[in-house]
Design an enzyme around this catalytic site. Structure first.
Site, PDB file in Angstrom:
ATOM      1  N   HIS A 233       4.565  -3.403   0.611  1.00 40.72           N
ATOM      2  CA  HIS A 233       4.387  -2.243   1.546  1.00 40.72           C
ATOM      3  C   HIS A 233       5.649  -1.827   1.929  1.00 40.72           C
ATOM      4  CE1 HIS A 233       1.898  -0.272   4.520  1.00 40.72           C
ATOM      5  NE2 HIS A 233       1.421  -1.360   5.497  1.00 40.72           N
TER       6      HIS A 233
ATOM      7  N   ARG B  88       3.652  12.553   1.084  1.00 36.38           N
ATOM      8  CA  ARG B  88       4.808  12.287   2.086  1.00 36.38           C
ATOM      9  C   ARG B  88       5.952  12.282   1.361  1.00 36.38           C
ATOM     10  NH1 ARG B  88       2.351   6.438   3.701  1.00 36.38           N
ATOM     11  NH2 ARG B  88       2.083   6.530   1.724  1.00 36.38           N
TER      12      ARG B  88
ATOM     13  N   HIS C 143       0.189   3.117  -6.068  1.00 43.59           N
ATOM     14  CA  HIS C 143      -0.363   2.915  -4.853  1.00 43.59           C
ATOM     15  C   HIS C 143      -1.810   2.340  -4.933  1.00 43.59           C
ATOM     16  CE1 HIS C 143      -2.105   4.129  -0.825  1.00 43.59           C
ATOM     17  NE2 HIS C 143      -0.441   4.178  -0.584  1.00 43.59           N
TER      18      HIS C 143
ATOM     19  N   ASP D 180       7.844   5.489  -0.271  1.00 43.84           N
ATOM     20  CA  ASP D 180       9.005   4.872  -0.186  1.00 43.84           C
ATOM     21  C   ASP D 180       9.971   5.185  -1.353  1.00 43.84           C
ATOM     22  OD1 ASP D 180       8.145   3.298   2.104  1.00 43.84           O
ATOM     23  OD2 ASP D 180       6.533   2.335   0.690  1.00 43.84           O
TER      24      ASP D 180
ATOM     25  N   SER E 129      -0.422  -2.865   7.327  1.00 43.30           N
ATOM     26  CA  SER E 129      -0.009  -2.860   8.690  1.00 43.30           C
ATOM     27  C   SER E 129      -1.238  -2.485   9.562  1.00 43.30           C
ATOM     28  CB  SER E 129       1.270  -1.955   8.844  1.00 43.30           C
ATOM     29  OG  SER E 129       0.694  -0.786   8.241  1.00 43.30           O
TER      30      SER E 129
HETATM   31  N1  HAX Z   1       5.570  -1.371 -11.164  1.00 42.20           N
HETATM   32  C1  HAX Z   1       5.021  -2.044 -11.887  1.00 42.20           C
HETATM   33  N2  HAX Z   1       3.867  -2.390 -12.119  1.00 42.20           N
HETATM   34  C2  HAX Z   1       2.827  -2.077 -11.389  1.00 42.20           C
HETATM   35  C3  HAX Z   1       3.448  -0.888 -10.355  1.00 42.20           C
HETATM   36  C4  HAX Z   1       4.679  -0.669 -10.357  1.00 42.20           C
HETATM   37  N3  HAX Z   1       5.112   0.497  -9.642  1.00 42.20           N
HETATM   38  N4  HAX Z   1       2.402  -0.518  -9.469  1.00 42.20           N
HETATM   39  C5  HAX Z   1       1.445  -1.335 -10.139  1.00 42.20           C
HETATM   40  N5  HAX Z   1       1.820  -2.120 -11.080  1.00 42.20           N
HETATM   41  C6  HAX Z   1       1.039  -3.212 -12.010  1.00 42.20           C
HETATM   42  C7  HAX Z   1       0.314  -4.055 -10.675  1.00 42.20           C
HETATM   43  O1  HAX Z   1       1.391  -5.173 -10.298  1.00 42.20           O
HETATM   44  C8  HAX Z   1      -0.819  -4.826 -11.389  1.00 42.20           C
HETATM   45  O2  HAX Z   1      -0.518  -5.566 -12.356  1.00 42.20           O
HETATM   46  P1  HAX Z   1      -1.185  -7.256 -12.692  1.00 42.20           P
HETATM   47  O3  HAX Z   1      -2.423  -6.473 -13.183  1.00 42.20           O
HETATM   48  O4  HAX Z   1      -0.220  -7.838 -13.538  1.00 42.20           O
HETATM   49  O5  HAX Z   1      -1.221  -7.684 -11.508  1.00 42.20           O
HETATM   50  C9  HAX Z   1      -1.347  -3.677 -12.348  1.00 42.20           C
HETATM   51  O6  HAX Z   1      -0.234  -2.637 -12.323  1.00 42.20           O
HETATM   52  C10 HAX Z   1      -2.528  -2.935 -11.583  1.00 42.20           C
HETATM   53  O7  HAX Z   1      -2.114  -2.425 -10.148  1.00 42.20           O
HETATM   54  P2  HAX Z   1      -2.737  -1.204  -9.418  1.00 42.20           P
HETATM   55  O8  HAX Z   1      -4.254  -1.351  -9.570  1.00 42.20           O
HETATM   56  O9  HAX Z   1      -2.212  -0.009 -10.159  1.00 42.20           O
HETATM   57  O10 HAX Z   1      -1.992  -1.042  -8.021  1.00 42.20           O
HETATM   58  P3  HAX Z   1      -2.492  -2.224  -6.818  1.00 42.20           P
HETATM   59  O11 HAX Z   1      -3.399  -1.299  -5.820  1.00 42.20           O
HETATM   60  O12 HAX Z   1      -2.717  -3.412  -7.104  1.00 42.20           O
HETATM   61  O13 HAX Z   1      -1.025  -2.312  -5.996  1.00 42.20           O
HETATM   62  C11 HAX Z   1       1.046  -1.354  -5.129  1.00 42.20           C
HETATM   63  C12 HAX Z   1      -0.598  -0.992  -5.353  1.00 42.20           C
HETATM   64  C13 HAX Z   1       1.514  -0.127  -4.283  1.00 42.20           C
HETATM   65  C14 HAX Z   1       1.202  -2.727  -4.579  1.00 42.20           C
HETATM   66  C15 HAX Z   1       1.643  -1.435  -6.530  1.00 42.20           C
HETATM   67  O14 HAX Z   1       1.378  -0.111  -7.148  1.00 42.20           O
HETATM   68  C16 HAX Z   1       3.247  -1.674  -6.332  1.00 42.20           C
HETATM   69  O15 HAX Z   1       3.453  -3.027  -6.560  1.00 42.20           O
HETATM   70  N6  HAX Z   1       4.060  -0.689  -6.392  1.00 42.20           N
HETATM   71  C17 HAX Z   1       5.501  -1.139  -6.139  1.00 42.20           C
HETATM   72  C18 HAX Z   1       5.861  -1.359  -4.666  1.00 42.20           C
HETATM   73  C19 HAX Z   1       5.616  -0.294  -3.664  1.00 42.20           C
HETATM   74  O16 HAX Z   1       6.125   0.879  -3.985  1.00 42.20           O
HETATM   75  N7  HAX Z   1       4.792  -0.474  -2.718  1.00 42.20           N
HETATM   76  C20 HAX Z   1       5.065   0.555  -1.666  1.00 42.20           C
HETATM   77  C21 HAX Z   1       3.448   1.217  -1.787  1.00 42.20           C
HETATM   78  C22 HAX Z   1       3.199   2.393  -0.591  1.00 42.20           C
HETATM   79  C23 HAX Z   1       3.192   1.757   0.793  1.00 42.20           C
HETATM   80  O17 HAX Z   1       2.224   0.857   1.063  1.00 42.20           O
HETATM   81  N8  HAX Z   1       4.199   1.910   1.508  1.00 42.20           N
HETATM   82  O18 HAX Z   1       4.380   1.207   2.715  1.00 42.20           O
END
Ligand code: HAX
Length: 435
Positions: free
Chosen positions: A272, A328, A319, A374, A242
């Protein structure tokens, strides 16, 4: 009478402009980051490239708003009468100027936003023209975009404003927008879930308390929750979707309405801001499946593996930057422990705090198995009767607008240029690899 917010900003901007000019002149060629091929394909994680003044995120400690962490903000920032949580107006003042305001200065922001809070009738008409089941974030983004005709920045640009002065209409647009967002958000809530019955603001309430009132939740505890919620979601440095989107769109000298609407569209993604909706949906699905009573640890584990094995993420965990539990999350947990220890959903959220990290560690993919912001927010909202989880990201958006718009003002103060990184093709990368 002290300085107004705008005068305070003017006082801060001169030295900052000089400092940045000198840094670029004297150290412009110094390398602060390198980019690997994996980072180019990997969402630029860890590449230090964008400048953001308003907050900084430490992987271990979490967010600091202008150098202050969340407990420090809770302790030092002005509060509503009888309240314990910071007024988001004070957080905005801090993000913008770098200084924690006095009570009077925070209340001046409240008064200023109250003056500017009238939402044009056409915004309601446009919202009413959308199907009522359009996602609340679509409605929120549309409402913001529809007001673009009000932009003083766009008008000033047409009239030939100097680059040096652009911060000022950006400041005015920001103030006008922030003043209106709670009314718009609350209207979307009332329209979608409460039969389109509008509730007007109370001129004696602060920004967050008014949002609670206009949603129709008059409980003073919920007003405190809104102050906390709108403060802690406000900013998370500049690289998140964002913030980055708002900054990128604003770099084309698109005005605050265009830029914020785009940022909100990014916040609407499930990785996000939509994650807060997804967390609640996940918990409610679980409860529906299991029926009454608290789930056991084994039942939670089973559902977690079911989610992971079907290729989905566990919402609210992980994250891109953080490597510890999000402060938070902890601030919201503290609130829950004070006001709703025996709440059913809070109990599930607490169990997830214990159960998810070992599961994610065993799964072996996520770099951070700990909960983010979240994972907690939904359960607090449900406790006060705001059960419609599709709406949750809108509340996030109202708060996040403070941070991203503040950065947009600073972008114009510092005269940051059009953002245009170089892209490369895989063919080009292959040539580098062969060298
Ligand atoms: N559940 C399952 N798998 C997860 C995971 C979770 N909560 N978090 C990360 N992973 C996976 C990723 O999908 C990625 O898989 P692939 O290698 O198959 O692509 C792997 O672990 C490595 O990811 P990472 O390097 O640890 O995490 P990223 O930086 O790529 O992504 C995210 C960060 C927040 C997008 C990710 O942790 C996620 O998808 N979390 C769940 C959704 C979520 O809670 N989002 C909100 C985040 C906070 C925010 O921005 N709020 O607005």
């Amino acid at each position: 009478m002290g300085l107004t917010l705008k005068e305070k900003l003017i006082e801060k901007m001169g030295p900052m402009r000089d400092q940045v000019r000198n840094i670029i002149k004297e150290h412009g060629n110094q390398v602060i980051s390198e980019v690997t091929i994996a980072q180019s394909y990997g969402g630029m994680r860890g590449v230090k490239s964008i400048v953001c003044e308003t907050s900084a995120l430490d992987p271990e400690e979490g967010i600091r708003f202008r150098g202050y962490n969340i407990p420090e903000c809770q302790e030092k920032a002005p509060k509503a009468k009888g309240g314990e949580q910071p007024l988001p107006e004070g957080l905005f003042y801090l993000l913008l100027t770098g200084d924690i305001p006095t009570q009077e200065q925070a209340e001046e922001v409240t008064a200023e936003w109250r003056k500017r809070s009238a939402v044009p009738q056409y915004v309601y008409d446009i919202l009413r023209a959308l199907p009522v089941d359009s996602h609340p974030m679509t409605q929120f983004s549309t409402a913001i975009l529809s007001m673009q005709r009000e932009s003083l920045f766009a008008k000033a640009y047409r009239e030939g404003i100097s680059k040096y002065d652009m911060w000022e209409p950006m400041f005015e647009d920001t103030m006008n927008l922030l003043a209106k967002l709670p009314t718009i958000a609350a209207y979307i809530y009332r329209r979608c879930y409460k039969g389109d019955a509008f509730i007007s603001a109370d001129p004696n309430l602060d920004w967050a308390a008014n949002l609670a009132r206009m949603m129709g939740v008059v409980d003073p505890e919920f007003m405190e929750l809104m102050r906390l919620y709108l403060s802690i979601h406000s900013d998370h440095e500049g690289g998140n979707v964002s913030a980055h989107t708002t900054h990128l769109v604003g770099s084309a000298l698109s005005d605050a309405y265009y830029a914020l609407s785009s940022g909100i569209n990014g916040l609407a993604g499930p990785l996000h801001g939509l994650a807060n909706q997804e967390v609640l949906r996940w918990i409610m699905n679980l409860k529906e499946k299991l029926g009454d009573g608290d789930p056991t640890k084994e039942q939670l584990e089973e559902k977690l593996w079911e989610t992971l094995n079907s290729g989905q993420v566990i919402p609210g965990f992980g994250h891109a930057v953080l490597r510890k539990t999000d402060p938070r999350y902890m601030a919201q947990r503290k609130f829950a422990l004070k006001y709703m220890q025996d709440d059913d959903i809070f109990k599930v959220v607490s169990m997830l705090y214990d159960v998810v990290p070992p599961v994610l560690k065993k799964h072996g993919k996520a770099k951070n198995p700990w909960p983010n912001v979240d994972a907690h927010s939904g359960c607090l909202l449900v406790h006060y009767g705001v059960t419609e989880y599709d709406f949750y990201p809108v509340l996030f958006g109202v708060s996040r607008a403070m941070g991203v718009l503040t950065s947009l003002i600073w972008d114009r103060i510092l005269g940051l240029p059009l953002e245009r990184p170089k892209t490369v093709t895989t063919e080009w990368i292959m040539k580098q690899v062969k060298k």
